[in-house]
Design an enzyme around this catalytic site. Structure first.
Site, PDB file in Angstrom:
ATOM      1  N   LYS A   1       0.831  -1.206   0.000  1.00  0.00           N
ATOM      2  CA  LYS A   1       0.000   0.000   0.000  1.00  0.00           C
ATOM      3  C   LYS A   1       0.866   1.256   0.000  1.00  0.00           C
ATOM      4  O   LYS A   1       0.510   2.265  -0.616  1.00  0.00           O
ATOM      5  CB  LYS A   1      -0.941   0.009   1.207  1.00  0.00           C
ATOM      6  CG  LYS A   1      -2.067  -1.002   1.122  1.00  0.00           C
ATOM      7  CD  LYS A   1      -3.098  -0.750   2.208  1.00  0.00           C
ATOM      8  CE  LYS A   1      -4.222  -1.756   2.162  1.00  0.00           C
ATOM      9  NZ  LYS A   1      -5.181  -1.589   3.260  1.00  0.00           N
TER      10      LYS A   1
ATOM     11  N   LYS B   1      -5.686 -10.291  -6.740  1.00  0.00           N
ATOM     12  CA  LYS B   1      -6.839 -10.439  -5.858  1.00  0.00           C
ATOM     13  C   LYS B   1      -7.984  -9.509  -6.268  1.00  0.00           C
ATOM     14  O   LYS B   1      -7.737  -8.368  -6.657  1.00  0.00           O
ATOM     15  CB  LYS B   1      -6.386 -10.053  -4.442  1.00  0.00           C
ATOM     16  CG  LYS B   1      -7.007 -10.822  -3.330  1.00  0.00           C
ATOM     17  CD  LYS B   1      -6.470 -10.341  -1.997  1.00  0.00           C
ATOM     18  CE  LYS B   1      -7.012  -8.964  -1.668  1.00  0.00           C
ATOM     19  NZ  LYS B   1      -7.014  -8.603  -0.246  1.00  0.00           N
TER      20      LYS B   1
ATOM     21  N   LYS C   1     -11.435  -3.986  -3.537  1.00  0.00           N
ATOM     22  CA  LYS C   1     -12.256  -2.775  -3.575  1.00  0.00           C
ATOM     23  C   LYS C   1     -11.499  -1.625  -4.208  1.00  0.00           C
ATOM     24  O   LYS C   1     -12.096  -0.687  -4.726  1.00  0.00           O
ATOM     25  CB  LYS C   1     -12.601  -2.348  -2.151  1.00  0.00           C
ATOM     26  CG  LYS C   1     -13.528  -3.250  -1.401  1.00  0.00           C
ATOM     27  CD  LYS C   1     -13.662  -2.702   0.025  1.00  0.00           C
ATOM     28  CE  LYS C   1     -14.132  -3.744   0.995  1.00  0.00           C
ATOM     29  NZ  LYS C   1     -13.722  -3.445   2.371  1.00  0.00           N
TER      30      LYS C   1
HETATM   31  P1  AMP Z   1     -10.927  -5.798   2.817  1.00  0.00           P
HETATM   32  O1  AMP Z   1     -11.873  -5.685   1.668  1.00  0.00           O
HETATM   33  O2  AMP Z   1      -9.508  -5.760   2.368  1.00  0.00           O
HETATM   34  O3  AMP Z   1     -11.245  -4.894   3.956  1.00  0.00           O
HETATM   35  O4  AMP Z   1     -11.106  -7.270   3.393  1.00  0.00           O
HETATM   36  C1  AMP Z   1     -12.168  -7.675   4.231  1.00  0.00           C
HETATM   37  C2  AMP Z   1     -12.182  -9.166   4.382  1.00  0.00           C
HETATM   38  O5  AMP Z   1     -12.435  -9.780   3.116  1.00  0.00           O
HETATM   39  C3  AMP Z   1     -10.862  -9.793   4.869  1.00  0.00           C
HETATM   40  O6  AMP Z   1     -11.129 -10.909   5.701  1.00  0.00           O
HETATM   41  C4  AMP Z   1     -10.181 -10.204   3.600  1.00  0.00           C
HETATM   42  O7  AMP Z   1      -9.267 -11.231   3.803  1.00  0.00           O
HETATM   43  C5  AMP Z   1     -11.365 -10.642   2.761  1.00  0.00           C
HETATM   44  N1  AMP Z   1     -11.086 -10.427   1.359  1.00  0.00           N
HETATM   45  C6  AMP Z   1     -10.906  -9.255   0.712  1.00  0.00           C
HETATM   46  N2  AMP Z   1     -10.665  -9.454  -0.597  1.00  0.00           N
HETATM   47  C7  AMP Z   1     -10.687 -10.788  -0.794  1.00  0.00           C
HETATM   48  C8  AMP Z   1     -10.517 -11.628  -1.931  1.00  0.00           C
HETATM   49  N3  AMP Z   1     -10.295 -11.140  -3.141  1.00  0.00           N
HETATM   50  N4  AMP Z   1     -10.626 -12.947  -1.756  1.00  0.00           N
HETATM   51  C9  AMP Z   1     -10.889 -13.464  -0.545  1.00  0.00           C
HETATM   52  N5  AMP Z   1     -11.054 -12.744   0.563  1.00  0.00           N
HETATM   53  C10 AMP Z   1     -10.956 -11.416   0.462  1.00  0.00           C
END
Ligand code: AMP
Ligand code: TRP
Length: 336
Positions: A113, A199, A202
């Site tokens: 990041k 991955k 968002k």
């Molecule tokens: P974030 O969107 O980064 O705040 O992630 C929130 C939760 O979603 C965390 O537990 C991440 O590990 C999971 N997560 C986010 N993106 C992915 C993805 N592409 N695949 C699987 N899990 C995800």
């Protein structure tokens, strides 16, 4: 015997997508009845990268409605907003003062990041994993369900808890509980629709790279129609030369509820022209009940407000006890 405690959070930035659903929320819904759960919206983490104050509150609120719509059950789970429980910020400070700087500089997510932000890296971005450790340790969590990308932060949380216990605990009575990660093997990583090696995220500038939980059917159809594939006929899992193929089959598997073997057999002779509409329909049907429930909840804001109010009160009553325990161990003068 009382149930083990589970805690997890999700950053309230942007819109939730299939990665969040399959990698995080669906996992929580599946396991929640075996545990006592705390799930929260990490709005303090949300400002570790530049953010827009105009949408922060709405993002947090919508996310709460999505959690409920996805099946979080308030009989066994407490949901709350991170910034409503001030102990999170306060414990972060205390943990900061025992966390070696080089532990944070090693964090992969920080390095990634920080690279994206160039000169503009805030201290909060470096400190992100310490806030996450505070989130977890405040609730004496036994298990922390997260996606694979968060594994390193969990290791750090365990190290910080161990350090507090070693430095300030009396041998038989640890101050903080050392939590275990709970990482789901299948679907732990949902990849981008535009690049099967990245991955789903968002923060990807292209909306076509992800399917959001609230995307209407026509948008889902369009995104799947445009997603990246390869020119090979016959679809297979686990071919390192075909990351998109593996990702899309895995998505189909998870959203349809079929086994990997069933999907492998069903799709082995298919071409993309046959598979894509099948995946689109399966996705639309899997998301439909969630979207309907979301609409009902957003039509009843008094209900959602009361859920978040009660959640914050319950969370604070647990968190404040842990905070008091840590302050006592560190030698603080109690409030007079
Ligand atoms: P974030 O969107 O980064 O705040 O992630 C929130 C939760 O979603 C965390 O537990 C991440 O590990 C999971 N997560 C986010 N993106 C992915 C993805 N592409 N695949 C699987 N899990 C995800
Ligand atoms: N950092 C996590 C993520 O991006 C979100 C999070 C914040 C979290 N605090 C947490 C997850 C505590 C589990 C436990 O996915």
């Amino acid at each position: 015997m009382s149930k083990q405690r589970v805690l997890s959070g999700i950053q309230s930035t942007g819109k939730l997508h299939l990665g969040n659903y399959l990698g995080a929320i669906a996992n929580w819904v599946e396991i929640q009845h075996h545990y006592e759960n705390f799930f929260f919206f990490a709005d303090l983490h949300a400002i570790t990268v530049p953010h827009d104050p105009k949408v922060l509150a709405a993002n947090t609120y919508n996310m709460a409605a999505i959690y409920l719509a996805c099946g979080i059950d308030l009989d066994c789970s407490t949901i709350f907003v991170q910034s409503h429980v001030s102990a999170h910020s306060e414990l972060t400070w205390l943990l900061n003062c025992v966390t070696p700087l080089n532990w944070l500089e090693r964090m992969i997510q920080f390095k990634e990041k920080a690279l994206k932000q160039g000169e503009n890296v805030g201290v909060g971005l470096l400190d992100y994993p310490v806030l996450m450790a505070a989130d977890i340790l405040l609730y004496d969590a036994d298990k922390v369900p997260v996606g694979e990308d968060q594994k390193q932060h969990l290791e750090l949380t365990r190290d910080i808890a161990g350090r507090i216990n070693d430095k300030f605990g009396k041998k038989k009575e640890p101050i903080l509980k050392v939590p275990d990660p709970l990482i789901r093997s299948e679907g732990a990583r949902v990849m981008s629709l535009a690049d099967g090696t990245k991955k789903m995220s968002k923060s990807d500038p292209s909306e076509l790279s992800r399917i959001e939980i609230l995307d209407p059917p026509d948008v889902i159809k369009r995104k799947i129609k445009k997603c990246k594939t390869d020119p090979i006929k016959g679809l297979t899992f686990d071919d390192p030369e075909r990351p998109e193929c593996h990702n899309l089959l895995s998505l189909y598997q998870l959203l349809s509820g079929k086994t990997k073997a069933e999907v492998a057999a069903e799709c082995q002779d298919m071409g993309w022209g046959q598979f894509k509409p099948l995946l689109a329909e399966t996705t639309i049907e899997a998301l439909r009940p969630i979207q309907e429930k979301y609409g009902e909840i957003m039509d009843n804001k008094d209900y959602l407000d009361s859920v978040l109010r009660d959640g914050a009160a319950k969370a604070a009553s647990v968190a404040n006890q842990t905070l008091a325990r840590v302050k006592d161990a560190l030698g603080y003068l109690p409030p007079l």
